[in-house]
Write a protein that holds these residues in place. Sequence first.
Motif, PDB file in Angstrom:
ATOM      1  N   GLN A  27       0.826  -1.209   0.000  1.00  0.00           N
ATOM      2  CA  GLN A  27       0.000   0.000   0.000  1.00  0.00           C
ATOM      3  C   GLN A  27       0.862   1.262   0.000  1.00  0.00           C
ATOM      4  OE1 GLN A  27      -3.141   0.013   2.887  1.00  0.00           O
ATOM      5  NE2 GLN A  27      -3.985   1.954   2.172  1.00  0.00           N
ATOM      6  N   GLU A  31       0.547   4.027  -2.836  1.00  0.00           N
ATOM      7  CA  GLU A  31       0.214   5.430  -2.557  1.00  0.00           C
ATOM      8  C   GLU A  31       1.185   6.376  -3.247  1.00  0.00           C
ATOM      9  OE1 GLU A  31       0.061   5.638   1.684  1.00  0.00           O
ATOM     10  OE2 GLU A  31      -1.936   4.723   1.806  1.00  0.00           O
ATOM     11  N   TRP A  46      -6.641   3.291  -4.792  1.00  0.00           N
ATOM     12  CA  TRP A  46      -6.229   2.033  -4.183  1.00  0.00           C
ATOM     13  C   TRP A  46      -7.466   1.300  -3.706  1.00  0.00           C
ATOM     14  CZ3 TRP A  46      -2.395  -1.347  -2.607  1.00  0.00           C
ATOM     15  CH2 TRP A  46      -2.643  -2.121  -1.476  1.00  0.00           C
TER      16      TRP A  46
END
Length: 230
Positions: A27, A31, A46
């Motif tokens: 993640q 990002e 996401w």
Amino acid sequence: MEEMNVPEDLYAKRLANKLNIKKWHAQARAEKSIKSLEKNGFTALWVEDRNVAREEILKLVPESSTIGVGGSMTIRETGVLQVLTQKGHTIYDHWVPGLSQEEILNIRRAQLTSDVFLTSTNALTLGGELVNTDGIGNRIGAMTFGPKKVIVVAGANKIVADVHAAIRRIKEIAAAPAMKESNIPIPCVQTGICTDCDSPMRLCRATLILERKPMLTDMTVMIVGEDLGF
């Protein structure tokens, strides 16, 4: 050195923690990629997993729209094509079994003028670039101009540092497995290793690097917190 006996409950906690750390890392990279994509003009987001991805795709597809789909394992892994079919959308899918070569070619051409084009990407950089290699070019053609909306779905496993790493990923990781599924008689299908072959069936022929969102194309890039596709 003798291995220590780890209590089963502690082992389970460590395993769960490892999975959480891998998810955090994926993640965090996503990002960074999303910020770069947005800077480069793309809409980017996401999502946790393929099920959420499917729901987000459905939100983006207008009613009664025609759907083109590239030769993407990722899109098929989300299960969205079955739902779109149930909703009555016309889907231009050249992977449908039993099609003649002429029918496949006509479907590929129809994808270029579909209302929505669904695809993945071979690689996505931290700098917000999409890198793809085709043999025919219908996928990279549809990604740049023609369809009113393009939705790109990529597993977190597709994220790489830069364009050079993206091309390495295509050659070293994605190409041979993707070709193996079709069992095309080319060297990488026989050896599992990409070479600069001169085979008439070679599928590494055209490479597209999207540095910015194409001017006239509405494009959304969705990064999924799972390993998807090749």
